[in-house]
Scaffold this active site. Sequence first.
Site, PDB file in Angstrom:
ATOM      1  N   ARG A 111      -1.753  -0.664  -8.556  1.00  0.00           N
ATOM      2  CA  ARG A 111      -3.048  -0.475  -7.976  1.00  0.00           C
ATOM      3  C   ARG A 111      -3.258   1.119  -8.370  1.00  0.00           C
ATOM      4  O   ARG A 111      -2.403   1.820  -7.518  1.00  0.00           O
ATOM      5  CB  ARG A 111      -3.346  -0.994  -6.608  1.00  0.00           C
ATOM      6  CG  ARG A 111      -4.661  -0.149  -6.228  1.00  0.00           C
ATOM      7  CD  ARG A 111      -4.785  -0.349  -4.511  1.00  0.00           C
ATOM      8  NE  ARG A 111      -4.813  -1.661  -4.031  1.00  0.00           N
ATOM      9  CZ  ARG A 111      -4.405  -2.076  -2.890  1.00  0.00           C
ATOM     10  NH1 ARG A 111      -3.780  -1.079  -2.151  1.00  0.00           N
ATOM     11  NH2 ARG A 111      -4.427  -3.273  -2.566  1.00  0.00           N
ATOM     12  N   ASP A 128       0.996  -1.169   0.176  1.00  0.00           N
ATOM     13  CA  ASP A 128       0.051  -0.001  -0.043  1.00  0.00           C
ATOM     14  C   ASP A 128       0.892   1.146   0.099  1.00  0.00           C
ATOM     15  O   ASP A 128       1.919   1.278   0.417  1.00  0.00           O
ATOM     16  CB  ASP A 128      -0.894  -0.067   1.357  1.00  0.00           C
ATOM     17  CG  ASP A 128      -2.180  -0.915   1.265  1.00  0.00           C
ATOM     18  OD1 ASP A 128      -2.157  -1.543   0.187  1.00  0.00           O
ATOM     19  OD2 ASP A 128      -2.407  -0.918   2.345  1.00  0.00           O
TER      20      ASP A 128
HETATM   21  P1  FAD Z   1     -14.241   9.276  -4.122  1.00  0.00           P
HETATM   22  O1  FAD Z   1     -14.472  10.455  -5.231  1.00  0.00           O
HETATM   23  O2  FAD Z   1     -13.683   9.550  -2.636  1.00  0.00           O
HETATM   24  O3  FAD Z   1     -15.673   8.508  -3.719  1.00  0.00           O
HETATM   25  C1  FAD Z   1     -16.305   8.263  -4.998  1.00  0.00           C
HETATM   26  C2  FAD Z   1     -17.775   7.788  -4.434  1.00  0.00           C
HETATM   27  O4  FAD Z   1     -17.631   6.587  -3.669  1.00  0.00           O
HETATM   28  C3  FAD Z   1     -18.407   8.607  -3.577  1.00  0.00           C
HETATM   29  O5  FAD Z   1     -19.417   9.403  -3.820  1.00  0.00           O
HETATM   30  C4  FAD Z   1     -19.176   7.711  -2.491  1.00  0.00           C
HETATM   31  O6  FAD Z   1     -20.094   7.100  -2.901  1.00  0.00           O
HETATM   32  C5  FAD Z   1     -18.234   6.447  -2.480  1.00  0.00           C
HETATM   33  N1  FAD Z   1     -17.303   6.357  -1.439  1.00  0.00           N
HETATM   34  C6  FAD Z   1     -15.932   6.667  -1.378  1.00  0.00           C
HETATM   35  N2  FAD Z   1     -15.596   6.540   0.124  1.00  0.00           N
HETATM   36  C7  FAD Z   1     -16.258   6.103   0.714  1.00  0.00           C
HETATM   37  C8  FAD Z   1     -16.622   5.556   1.859  1.00  0.00           C
HETATM   38  N3  FAD Z   1     -15.572   5.644   2.893  1.00  0.00           N
HETATM   39  N4  FAD Z   1     -17.607   5.090   2.614  1.00  0.00           N
HETATM   40  C9  FAD Z   1     -18.679   5.134   1.610  1.00  0.00           C
HETATM   41  N5  FAD Z   1     -18.754   5.459   0.480  1.00  0.00           N
HETATM   42  C10 FAD Z   1     -17.547   6.039   0.048  1.00  0.00           C
HETATM   43  N6  FAD Z   1      -5.223   5.117  -0.407  1.00  0.00           N
HETATM   44  C11 FAD Z   1      -3.870   5.318  -0.440  1.00  0.00           C
HETATM   45  O7  FAD Z   1      -3.602   6.475  -0.043  1.00  0.00           O
HETATM   46  N7  FAD Z   1      -3.007   4.232  -0.379  1.00  0.00           N
HETATM   47  C12 FAD Z   1      -3.471   2.976  -0.658  1.00  0.00           C
HETATM   48  O8  FAD Z   1      -2.566   2.098  -0.663  1.00  0.00           O
HETATM   49  C13 FAD Z   1      -4.841   2.792  -1.067  1.00  0.00           C
HETATM   50  N8  FAD Z   1      -5.260   1.367  -1.215  1.00  0.00           N
HETATM   51  C14 FAD Z   1      -6.808   1.432  -1.326  1.00  0.00           C
HETATM   52  C15 FAD Z   1      -7.063  -0.056  -2.037  1.00  0.00           C
HETATM   53  C16 FAD Z   1      -8.232  -0.048  -2.511  1.00  0.00           C
HETATM   54  C17 FAD Z   1      -8.824  -1.394  -3.019  1.00  0.00           C
HETATM   55  C18 FAD Z   1      -9.216   1.152  -2.554  1.00  0.00           C
HETATM   56  C19 FAD Z   1     -10.796   1.196  -2.951  1.00  0.00           C
HETATM   57  C20 FAD Z   1      -8.900   2.266  -1.944  1.00  0.00           C
HETATM   58  C21 FAD Z   1      -7.476   2.412  -1.416  1.00  0.00           C
HETATM   59  N9  FAD Z   1      -7.076   3.754  -0.972  1.00  0.00           N
HETATM   60  C22 FAD Z   1      -5.778   3.928  -0.720  1.00  0.00           C
HETATM   61  C23 FAD Z   1      -7.937   4.975  -0.684  1.00  0.00           C
HETATM   62  C24 FAD Z   1      -8.246   5.736  -1.849  1.00  0.00           C
HETATM   63  O9  FAD Z   1      -7.248   6.417  -1.910  1.00  0.00           O
HETATM   64  C25 FAD Z   1      -9.668   6.509  -1.701  1.00  0.00           C
HETATM   65  O10 FAD Z   1      -9.204   7.360  -0.247  1.00  0.00           O
HETATM   66  C26 FAD Z   1     -10.779   5.959  -1.353  1.00  0.00           C
HETATM   67  O11 FAD Z   1     -10.846   4.856  -2.413  1.00  0.00           O
HETATM   68  C27 FAD Z   1     -12.090   7.031  -1.855  1.00  0.00           C
HETATM   69  O12 FAD Z   1     -11.895   7.312  -3.035  1.00  0.00           O
HETATM   70  P2  FAD Z   1     -12.672   7.015  -4.239  1.00  0.00           P
HETATM   71  O13 FAD Z   1     -11.919   6.534  -5.439  1.00  0.00           O
HETATM   72  O14 FAD Z   1     -13.645   5.765  -3.996  1.00  0.00           O
HETATM   73  O15 FAD Z   1     -13.445   8.338  -4.840  1.00  0.00           O
END
Ligand code: FAD
Length: 306
Positions: A183, A131
């Site tokens: 990723r 990560d």
């Molecule tokens: P956003 O624009 O934030 O959200 C899009 C939509 O998704 C929102 O409108 C909402 O409906 C839904 N959503 C988003 N978050 C949530 C929530 N918490 N609860 C409910 N609904 C939600 N980040 C890192 O910095 N380092 C990593 O190694 C890392 N690994 C990850 C691995 C995976 C499999 C995923 C999915 C995320 C990871 N992240 C990591 C977190 C990532 O950076 C984002 O903070 C997170 O995925 C929210 O962003 P989004 O792409 O879903 O888009």
Amino acid sequence: MSMTRKAVLTISANPFITRLVSKYGMKLGASRFVAGENMGDTLLKVKELNNEGLLVTLDLLGESVHTREEALVATDGAIRSFDAIQQQGVNSNVSVKLTQLGLDIDPYFCLDNMDRIVAKAKETGNFVRIDMEDSPRIDATMDIFSTLLEKYGRDHIGLVIQSYLYRSDKDVEQLGTHNVNLRIVKGAYKEPKEVAYPEKKDVDEAYRRLVASHLRNGCYTAIATHDIAIIQWAKTFVKENNISTDLFEFQMLYGIATSLQLDLAREGYKVRVYTPYGKDWYPYFSRRIAERPANALFILKSLFRK
Ligand code: FAD
């Protein structure tokens, strides 16, 4: 970064709030985002996910450890999870955070720990992804990754790139020359505007650019987002560019957008659920609340549920 997200990340760092939520949070609703506090409970959840057509990546929770002992416990935990995956015959790989493996204590010690984990991944025919954490740790993370990539090969180790960082275009280009399994995420940490796009629209645009670039370079890409607009765009992009469904997977977090995960799997896409487990769930949990303050309401409501 929005004011609300910044506020939640700041409040959640308060020691009193940390103690309070750590004590009661699992009962209050953290279990929506965390599969279990121990391996037995977690594997039952992994089996359920697999039965629904979803792949898994297991994440033993914990970050920023302060002692070598803690880092060694986390290393052994990751190693044991590969054994458990193999013994139970479930379809899962593993994700780890380097600060949990001693990065802040001594990068060479962390490298040794990570080396043992990748060796185990290779021995069990599996894969571990590092990560990505906050920006001051990226160079050290990249160095450890490159050393182990050279030793074990891209079938056994992968990395994460955050689209909110200005540097990520160059990093994706460079990692693409080694055909690295990446990723792509938007990024979850509180970063200054000197290193990260402050506007969401720029983060989203960069996200699409990075995914498109890595896929066009013929490299395996995990599209990790719950953003429905980006997921729709990705589906169209791969179709228009004749990109095989073997070259990418969607990834989402355990407990978030569950019906979307199932829909994509039914449509024939590979979908992997990032499934955290363990006792040290508080920092992970706080970031999920910060992303969507409505999640805090969910926790409050569960207070009043019988
Ligand atoms: P956003 O624009 O934030 O959200 C899009 C939509 O998704 C929102 O409108 C909402 O409906 C839904 N959503 C988003 N978050 C949530 C929530 N918490 N609860 C409910 N609904 C939600 N980040 C890192 O910095 N380092 C990593 O190694 C890392 N690994 C990850 C691995 C995976 C499999 C995923 C999915 C995320 C990871 N992240 C990591 C977190 C990532 O950076 C984002 O903070 C997170 O995925 C929210 O962003 P989004 O792409 O879903 O888009």
